[in-house]
Scaffold this active site. Structure first.
Site, PDB file in Angstrom:
ATOM      1  N   THR A 100       0.879  -1.178   0.000  1.00  0.00           N
ATOM      2  CA  THR A 100       0.000   0.000   0.000  1.00  0.00           C
ATOM      3  C   THR A 100       0.913   1.223   0.000  1.00  0.00           C
ATOM      4  OG1 THR A 100      -0.002   0.262   2.408  1.00  0.00           O
ATOM      5  CG2 THR A 100      -1.662  -1.244   1.467  1.00  0.00           C
ATOM      6  N   ASP A 107      -1.664  -9.876  -1.084  1.00  0.00           N
ATOM      7  CA  ASP A 107      -2.626  -9.355  -0.108  1.00  0.00           C
ATOM      8  C   ASP A 107      -2.934 -10.418   0.942  1.00  0.00           C
ATOM      9  OD1 ASP A 107      -5.062  -8.340   1.104  1.00  0.00           O
ATOM     10  OD2 ASP A 107      -5.197  -7.008  -0.634  1.00  0.00           O
ATOM     11  N   THR A 148      -1.896  -2.975  19.401  1.00  0.00           N
ATOM     12  CA  THR A 148      -1.589  -1.623  19.852  1.00  0.00           C
ATOM     13  C   THR A 148      -2.242  -1.315  21.194  1.00  0.00           C
ATOM     14  OG1 THR A 148      -2.085   0.685  19.319  1.00  0.00           O
ATOM     15  CG2 THR A 148      -3.523  -0.917  18.352  1.00  0.00           C
ATOM     16  N   ASP A 149      -1.634  -0.406  21.938  1.00  0.00           N
ATOM     17  CA  ASP A 149      -2.255   0.043  23.192  1.00  0.00           C
ATOM     18  C   ASP A 149      -3.579   0.765  22.940  1.00  0.00           C
ATOM     19  OD1 ASP A 149      -1.192   2.385  22.093  1.00  0.00           O
ATOM     20  OD2 ASP A 149       0.001   2.920  23.867  1.00  0.00           O
ATOM     21  N   GLU A 150      -3.792   1.216  21.688  1.00  0.00           N
ATOM     22  CA  GLU A 150      -5.011   1.982  21.402  1.00  0.00           C
ATOM     23  C   GLU A 150      -6.282   1.147  21.578  1.00  0.00           C
ATOM     24  OE1 GLU A 150      -5.040   4.600  18.073  1.00  0.00           O
ATOM     25  OE2 GLU A 150      -2.951   5.175  18.368  1.00  0.00           O
ATOM     26  N   TYR A 200      -9.713   3.009  13.516  1.00  0.00           N
ATOM     27  CA  TYR A 200      -8.470   2.226  13.505  1.00  0.00           C
ATOM     28  C   TYR A 200      -8.402   1.307  14.714  1.00  0.00           C
ATOM     29  CZ  TYR A 200      -3.623   1.164  14.736  1.00  0.00           C
ATOM     30  OH  TYR A 200      -2.476   0.517  15.142  1.00  0.00           O
ATOM     31  N   LYS A 220      -8.481  -2.851  15.172  1.00  0.00           N
ATOM     32  CA  LYS A 220      -7.413  -3.628  15.825  1.00  0.00           C
ATOM     33  C   LYS A 220      -7.984  -4.436  16.998  1.00  0.00           C
ATOM     34  CE  LYS A 220      -3.554  -3.597  15.038  1.00  0.00           C
ATOM     35  NZ  LYS A 220      -2.760  -4.435  14.084  1.00  0.00           N
ATOM     36  N   LYS A 274       3.144  10.348  10.265  1.00  0.00           N
ATOM     37  CA  LYS A 274       3.032  10.189  11.715  1.00  0.00           C
ATOM     38  C   LYS A 274       3.810  11.303  12.408  1.00  0.00           C
ATOM     39  CE  LYS A 274       0.847   6.250  10.986  1.00  0.00           C
ATOM     40  NZ  LYS A 274       1.480   4.983  10.731  1.00  0.00           N
TER      41      LYS A 274
HETATM   42  P1  NAD Z   1       2.735   0.761   8.421  1.00  0.00           P
HETATM   43  O1  NAD Z   1       1.488   1.457   7.971  1.00  0.00           O
HETATM   44  O2  NAD Z   1       4.033   1.467   8.369  1.00  0.00           O
HETATM   45  O3  NAD Z   1       2.925  -0.589   7.567  1.00  0.00           O
HETATM   46  C1  NAD Z   1       1.861  -1.454   7.257  1.00  0.00           C
HETATM   47  C2  NAD Z   1       2.348  -2.432   6.192  1.00  0.00           C
HETATM   48  O4  NAD Z   1       1.281  -3.367   5.927  1.00  0.00           O
HETATM   49  C3  NAD Z   1       2.704  -1.776   4.858  1.00  0.00           C
HETATM   50  O5  NAD Z   1       3.933  -2.269   4.368  1.00  0.00           O
HETATM   51  C4  NAD Z   1       1.552  -2.167   3.952  1.00  0.00           C
HETATM   52  O6  NAD Z   1       1.916  -2.244   2.575  1.00  0.00           O
HETATM   53  C5  NAD Z   1       1.160  -3.521   4.520  1.00  0.00           C
HETATM   54  N1  NAD Z   1      -0.224  -3.892   4.221  1.00  0.00           N
HETATM   55  C6  NAD Z   1      -1.340  -3.151   4.427  1.00  0.00           C
HETATM   56  N2  NAD Z   1      -2.420  -3.808   3.992  1.00  0.00           N
HETATM   57  C7  NAD Z   1      -1.994  -5.024   3.532  1.00  0.00           C
HETATM   58  C8  NAD Z   1      -2.648  -6.148   2.968  1.00  0.00           C
HETATM   59  N3  NAD Z   1      -3.971  -6.170   2.774  1.00  0.00           N
HETATM   60  N4  NAD Z   1      -1.892  -7.208   2.604  1.00  0.00           N
HETATM   61  C9  NAD Z   1      -0.542  -7.193   2.766  1.00  0.00           C
HETATM   62  N5  NAD Z   1       0.125  -6.139   3.284  1.00  0.00           N
HETATM   63  C10 NAD Z   1      -0.583  -5.063   3.672  1.00  0.00           C
HETATM   64  O7  NAD Z   1       2.409   0.243   9.871  1.00  0.00           O
HETATM   65  P2  NAD Z   1       3.351   0.142  11.156  1.00  0.00           P
HETATM   66  O8  NAD Z   1       3.348   1.447  11.848  1.00  0.00           O
HETATM   67  O9  NAD Z   1       4.614  -0.504  10.777  1.00  0.00           O
HETATM   68  O10 NAD Z   1       2.482  -0.859  12.051  1.00  0.00           O
HETATM   69  C11 NAD Z   1       2.636  -2.272  11.892  1.00  0.00           C
HETATM   70  C12 NAD Z   1       1.701  -2.970  12.862  1.00  0.00           C
HETATM   71  O11 NAD Z   1       2.024  -2.584  14.190  1.00  0.00           O
HETATM   72  C13 NAD Z   1       0.237  -2.640  12.653  1.00  0.00           C
HETATM   73  O12 NAD Z   1      -0.511  -3.817  12.861  1.00  0.00           O
HETATM   74  C14 NAD Z   1      -0.058  -1.605  13.725  1.00  0.00           C
HETATM   75  O13 NAD Z   1      -1.401  -1.654  14.112  1.00  0.00           O
HETATM   76  C15 NAD Z   1       0.861  -2.058  14.846  1.00  0.00           C
HETATM   77  N6  NAD Z   1       1.341  -1.028  15.792  1.00  0.00           N
HETATM   78  C16 NAD Z   1       1.888   0.132  15.313  1.00  0.00           C
HETATM   79  C17 NAD Z   1       2.414   1.050  16.234  1.00  0.00           C
HETATM   80  C18 NAD Z   1       3.077   2.323  15.762  1.00  0.00           C
HETATM   81  O14 NAD Z   1       3.454   3.155  16.585  1.00  0.00           O
HETATM   82  N7  NAD Z   1       3.298   2.540  14.471  1.00  0.00           N
HETATM   83  C19 NAD Z   1       2.344   0.785  17.603  1.00  0.00           C
HETATM   84  C20 NAD Z   1       1.748  -0.400  18.035  1.00  0.00           C
HETATM   85  C21 NAD Z   1       1.271  -1.310  17.108  1.00  0.00           C
HETATM   86  O1  DAU Z   2      -0.246   3.931  20.330  1.00  0.00           O
HETATM   87  C1  DAU Z   2       0.108   3.147  19.234  1.00  0.00           C
HETATM   88  C2  DAU Z   2      -0.368   3.798  17.966  1.00  0.00           C
HETATM   89  O2  DAU Z   2       0.498   4.905  17.727  1.00  0.00           O
HETATM   90  C3  DAU Z   2      -0.375   2.850  16.773  1.00  0.00           C
HETATM   91  O3  DAU Z   2      -1.298   1.827  16.997  1.00  0.00           O
HETATM   92  C4  DAU Z   2      -0.723   3.607  15.481  1.00  0.00           C
HETATM   93  O4  DAU Z   2      -0.625   2.726  14.369  1.00  0.00           O
HETATM   94  C5  DAU Z   2       0.255   4.745  15.320  1.00  0.00           C
HETATM   95  O5  DAU Z   2      -0.067   5.503  14.159  1.00  0.00           O
HETATM   96  C6  DAU Z   2       0.239   5.640  16.550  1.00  0.00           C
HETATM   97  O6  DAU Z   2      -1.028   6.330  16.656  1.00  0.00           O
HETATM   98  P1  DAU Z   2      -1.132   7.860  17.123  1.00  0.00           P
HETATM   99  O7  DAU Z   2      -2.406   8.415  16.630  1.00  0.00           O
HETATM  100  O8  DAU Z   2      -0.828   7.993  18.573  1.00  0.00           O
HETATM  101  O9  DAU Z   2       0.140   8.454  16.297  1.00  0.00           O
HETATM  102  P2  DAU Z   2       0.319   9.796  15.466  1.00  0.00           P
HETATM  103  O10 DAU Z   2       1.764   9.890  15.121  1.00  0.00           O
HETATM  104  O11 DAU Z   2      -0.671   9.910  14.360  1.00  0.00           O
HETATM  105  O12 DAU Z   2      -0.018  10.930  16.526  1.00  0.00           O
HETATM  106  C7  DAU Z   2       0.691  11.029  17.752  1.00  0.00           C
HETATM  107  C8  DAU Z   2       0.058  12.148  18.573  1.00  0.00           C
HETATM  108  O13 DAU Z   2       0.324  13.404  17.907  1.00  0.00           O
HETATM  109  C9  DAU Z   2      -1.459  12.055  18.642  1.00  0.00           C
HETATM  110  O14 DAU Z   2      -1.878  12.525  19.907  1.00  0.00           O
HETATM  111  C10 DAU Z   2      -1.954  12.996  17.541  1.00  0.00           C
HETATM  112  C11 DAU Z   2      -0.880  14.061  17.514  1.00  0.00           C
HETATM  113  N1  DAU Z   2      -0.605  14.666  16.195  1.00  0.00           N
HETATM  114  C12 DAU Z   2      -0.383  13.833  15.143  1.00  0.00           C
HETATM  115  C13 DAU Z   2      -0.085  14.349  13.901  1.00  0.00           C
HETATM  116  C14 DAU Z   2       0.150  13.430  12.715  1.00  0.00           C
HETATM  117  C15 DAU Z   2      -0.505  16.039  16.072  1.00  0.00           C
HETATM  118  O15 DAU Z   2      -0.704  16.795  17.046  1.00  0.00           O
HETATM  119  N2  DAU Z   2      -0.212  16.552  14.836  1.00  0.00           N
HETATM  120  C16 DAU Z   2      -0.009  15.765  13.737  1.00  0.00           C
HETATM  121  O16 DAU Z   2       0.232  16.297  12.632  1.00  0.00           O
END
Ligand code: NAD
Ligand code: DAU
Length: 357
Positions: free
Chosen positions: A41, A64, A136-138, A161, A165, A200
């Site tokens: 994606t 996929d 995720t903690d969310e 989202y 999850k 992010k």
């Molecule tokens: P990301 O958005 O960077 O990556 C997601 C990946 O999944 C991408 O490479 C995308 O191409 C692939 N993907 C999406 N839909 C797909 C499908 N249908 N088939 C195959 N591949 C597909 O996400 P991330 O931030 O690396 O998060 C990874 C996992 O960790 C997620 O499950 C997310 O919920 C979880 N998570 C993220 C955070 C965070 O802070 N980013 C924290 C806790 C948990």
């Molecule tokens: O807690 C784990 C989660 O953290 C993961 O499950 C999600 O996949 C990951 O995207 C992340 O979610 P958040 O919504 O917490 O992350 P984000 O970086 O989008 O935002 C972090 C905080 O900053 C949130 O309180 C929203 C705020 N924010 C975010 C953006 C993008 C801003 O104030 N301005 C911004 O432009």
């Protein structure tokens, strides 16, 4: 208890955490074969994995998770004995403007991964098997000024989202309770580090500061997130995969809470220094904007179960991790510019000869 992954299927390994996990896991487990299933994606970037090209233990499959026949074929053909399922739609803001794909990928996609894994596990092609769901903690919702999420905290997701999850986590639980499938489930706090897509907060700040663009802060900027370096997350996942009892759930977090505005100020100040700007110059880019609807106020993880049972604790201090992360983005401006221009999407075609992403 110790489980030995010999052939691992990672989904979503071209994304932020998945790619960091693959690098970390393969460095620690050179004997294990890793198959990375990712449909690429907008969030999937094969440039995150160029260092593994030519490694005979690694293969990338563009596909996929919703393609049950493909998943079944990979599980059987590669004699997969462990699945780590990262693939998801991961950005909260996108789930507010377009929730459907979140349900399709995160709920239905997980159900397909579980169902095909169940059949593969029950076929006994491999003697032992683990399925690890990355969550995720969310899923726990939002905290007030005090308290922490534990693994016993009821699920109370607030965004499309996090609801998707949480739905996936309940399916994982159901496959363990109903079929006895050896599932594992981790729930981590906010990650930061290399290869983070600049939608992010932290990579967006770095990118916008470098380019002197406004820094959007949602609402009053006092929402709290609990930040963990992505490599610490990767090590925790490996520990859970190898050591945890089937059916268990583990929170992952580094006890590192920050109000958003304080993170924004910190990144501004560190970049003032690195970019040779006057102290305070980057803070003038801060722009308070309309709040995210349903914006969770505070997340804070109690990871004591993980520390107690498996001996994990984070290796990075936040001071070190954020400094290294900023330096990584400064040193990898080509990676950033290919993401922001969209050029990264041509990489699959030019290197694997497939259709354009
Ligand atoms: P990301 O958005 O960077 O990556 C997601 C990946 O999944 C991408 O490479 C995308 O191409 C692939 N993907 C999406 N839909 C797909 C499908 N249908 N088939 C195959 N591949 C597909 O996400 P991330 O931030 O690396 O998060 C990874 C996992 O960790 C997620 O499950 C997310 O919920 C979880 N998570 C993220 C955070 C965070 O802070 N980013 C924290 C806790 C948990
Ligand atoms: O807690 C784990 C989660 O953290 C993961 O499950 C999600 O996949 C990951 O995207 C992340 O979610 P958040 O919504 O917490 O992350 P984000 O970086 O989008 O935002 C972090 C905080 O900053 C949130 O309180 C929203 C705020 N924010 C975010 C953006 C993008 C801003 O104030 N301005 C911004 O432009």
């Amino acid at each position: 208890m110790s489980f030995n992954p010999t052939s691992l299927l990672v989904t979503g390994g071209a994304g932020f955490i998945g790619s960091n996990f693959i690098h970390s896991f393969m460095a620690n487990n050179p004997e294990c074969t890793v198959t990375n299933l990712d449909c690429l994606t907008y969030a999937g970037n094969l440039k995150n994995l160029t260092a593994l090209e030519g490694n005979r233990k690694y293969r990338f499959i563009r596909g996929d998770i919703g393609d049950a026949a493909l998943v079944a074929g990979l599980l059987a053909d590669q004699r997969i004995n462990a699945v780590v399922h990262f693939a998801a739609e991961s950005h909260v803001d996108r789930s507010i403007t377009g929730p459907e794909i979140f349900v399709r990928t995160n709920v239905l996609g997980t159900q397909i991964m579980l169902e095909e894994s169940r059949k593969h596990w029950q076929s006994a092609v491999v003697s032992d098997f683990r399925y690890l769901q990355i969550s995720t903690d969310e899923v726990y919702g939002s905290l007030g000024d005090t308290g922490y999420f534990t693994e016993e905290t009821p699920l109370a997701a607030n965004s499309p989202y996090s609801a998707s999850k949480a739905g996936a986590d309940l399916l994982v639980r159901a496959y363990h309770e109903t079929f006895g499938m050896p599932t594992l489930n981790t729930r981590c706090s906010n990650n930061y580090g290399p290869y983070h897509f600049p939608e992010k907060l932290i990579p967006l700040l770095i990118h916008n500061i470098i380019n002197k663009k406004p820094l959007p802060v949602y609402g009053d900027g006092l929402n709290v997130r609990d930040w963990l370096h992505v490599r610490d997350h990767a090590v925790a996942i490996e520990a859970v995969l190898k050591q945890a009892s089937p059916g268990s759930v583990y929170n992952i977090g580094g006890n590192n809470e920050w109000k958003n505005i304080n993170i924004v100020n910190l990144v501004c100040d560190l970049l003032d220094e690195r970019l040779g700007r006057a102290y305070g110059e980057n803070r003038t880019l801060i722009t308070f904007v309309k709040d995210r609807p349903g914006h969770d106020r505070r997340y804070a993880i109690d990871a004591s179960k993980l520390k107690h049972d498996l001996g994990w604790s984070p290796a990075y201090t936040f001071e070190q991790g954020i400094a290294e992360t900023i330096d990584w983005y400064l040193d990898n401006q080509e990676w950033v510019s290919e993401v922001t221009s969209g050029a990264y999407r041509d990489y699959y075609q030019s290197h694997y000869g497939g259709g354009a992403a």
